[in-house]
Write an enzyme that holds these catalytic residues in place. Structure first.
Site, short mmCIF file in Angstrom:
data_model
loop_
_atom_site.label_atom_id
_atom_site.label_comp_id
_atom_site.label_asym_id
_atom_site.label_seq_id
_atom_site.Cartn_x
_atom_site.Cartn_y
_atom_site.Cartn_z
N HIS A 27 86.46 64.76 19.78
CA HIS A 27 85.31 63.87 19.70
C HIS A 27 85.72 62.54 19.08
CE1 HIS A 27 85.32 65.28 15.56
NE2 HIS A 27 84.92 66.49 15.90
P1 TYD Z 1 82.68 70.48 14.87
O1 TYD Z 1 82.31 69.04 14.92
O2 TYD Z 1 82.70 71.22 16.17
O3 TYD Z 1 84.07 70.66 14.13
P2 TYD Z 1 85.50 70.03 14.51
O4 TYD Z 1 85.45 68.59 14.09
O5 TYD Z 1 86.50 70.78 13.72
O6 TYD Z 1 85.70 70.20 15.97
O7 TYD Z 1 81.68 71.20 13.86
C1 TYD Z 1 81.49 72.60 13.84
C2 TYD Z 1 80.04 72.89 13.47
O8 TYD Z 1 79.75 72.47 12.15
C3 TYD Z 1 79.05 72.20 14.38
O9 TYD Z 1 77.98 73.11 14.64
C4 TYD Z 1 78.53 71.05 13.55
C5 TYD Z 1 78.67 71.55 12.13
N1 TYD Z 1 78.97 70.49 11.14
C6 TYD Z 1 78.01 70.14 10.20
O10 TYD Z 1 76.87 70.68 10.19
N2 TYD Z 1 78.31 69.19 9.27
C7 TYD Z 1 79.53 68.59 9.25
O11 TYD Z 1 79.78 67.72 8.38
C8 TYD Z 1 80.52 68.94 10.24
C9 TYD Z 1 81.88 68.28 10.28
C10 TYD Z 1 80.18 69.90 11.17
#
Ligand code: TYD
Length: 138
Positions: free
Chosen positions: A53
């Site tokens: 992302h």
């Molecule tokens: P995600 O963005 O998929 O993690 P990565 O960056 O490792 O790919 O996040 C995983 C889950 O956690 C998703 O459901 C969103 C949630 N999340 C939060 O609620 N707060 C946060 O600060 C972060 C980074 C993720």
């Protein structure tokens, strides 16, 4: 300056003595933004790719406080770079509007993430084509 040129490795101050190591990352000093949020990622198996992302607003610093992982950064205009995170006193700074993928996690990897903003799903771009289009206009 292009976003890709703003990506950089950071070296944090280490205070080590016979009791062990202590590493300091202060917002607006060692880290180039005020820290609003901290999260960490562990237990990701070797074949997992996380991230995938870009963020419209948030800047990040990623630190493997234990173990190792790799971060691939893409600017949506054909430039990419891979960084290895494998030292607890070294981090990578990622500005807003770069695409990032974290992978090659070691079994003991604990990836600490410092963020400039509170969590807001609205500012995440999770589709690469959409990101590339937006990056072109950036
Ligand atoms: P995600 O963005 O998929 O993690 P990565 O960056 O490792 O790919 O996040 C995983 C889950 O956690 C998703 O459901 C969103 C949630 N999340 C939060 O609620 N707060 C946060 O600060 C972060 C980074 C993720």
């Amino acid at each position: 300056m292009h976003n890709m040129d703003r990506v950089k490795m950071l070296e944090f101050q280490q205070h080590g003595d016979e009791r062990g190591h202590l590493v300091i990352a202060e917002g607006l000093q060692d880290v180039p933004f005020a820290i609003s949020r901290v999260f960490y990622i562990y237990g990701s198996s070797h074949d997992v790719v996380r991230g995938k992302h870009a963020n419209k607003k948030t800047e990040f610093v990623l630190i493997n406080v234990a173990g190792a992982s790799k971060v691939k950064v893409r600017d949506g205009k054909g430039n990419e770079a891979v960084f290895c995170l494998n030292r607890p006193h070294t981090g990578i700074y990622l500005p807003a509007m770069v695409w990032k993928e974290m992978y090659d996690f070691s079994e003991d990897s604990v990836l600490l993430v410092l963020a400039s903003e509170h969590y807001d799903e609205e500012e995440y771009i999770r589709d690469y084509e959409e990101f590339a289009k937006a990056a072109g206009k950036w």
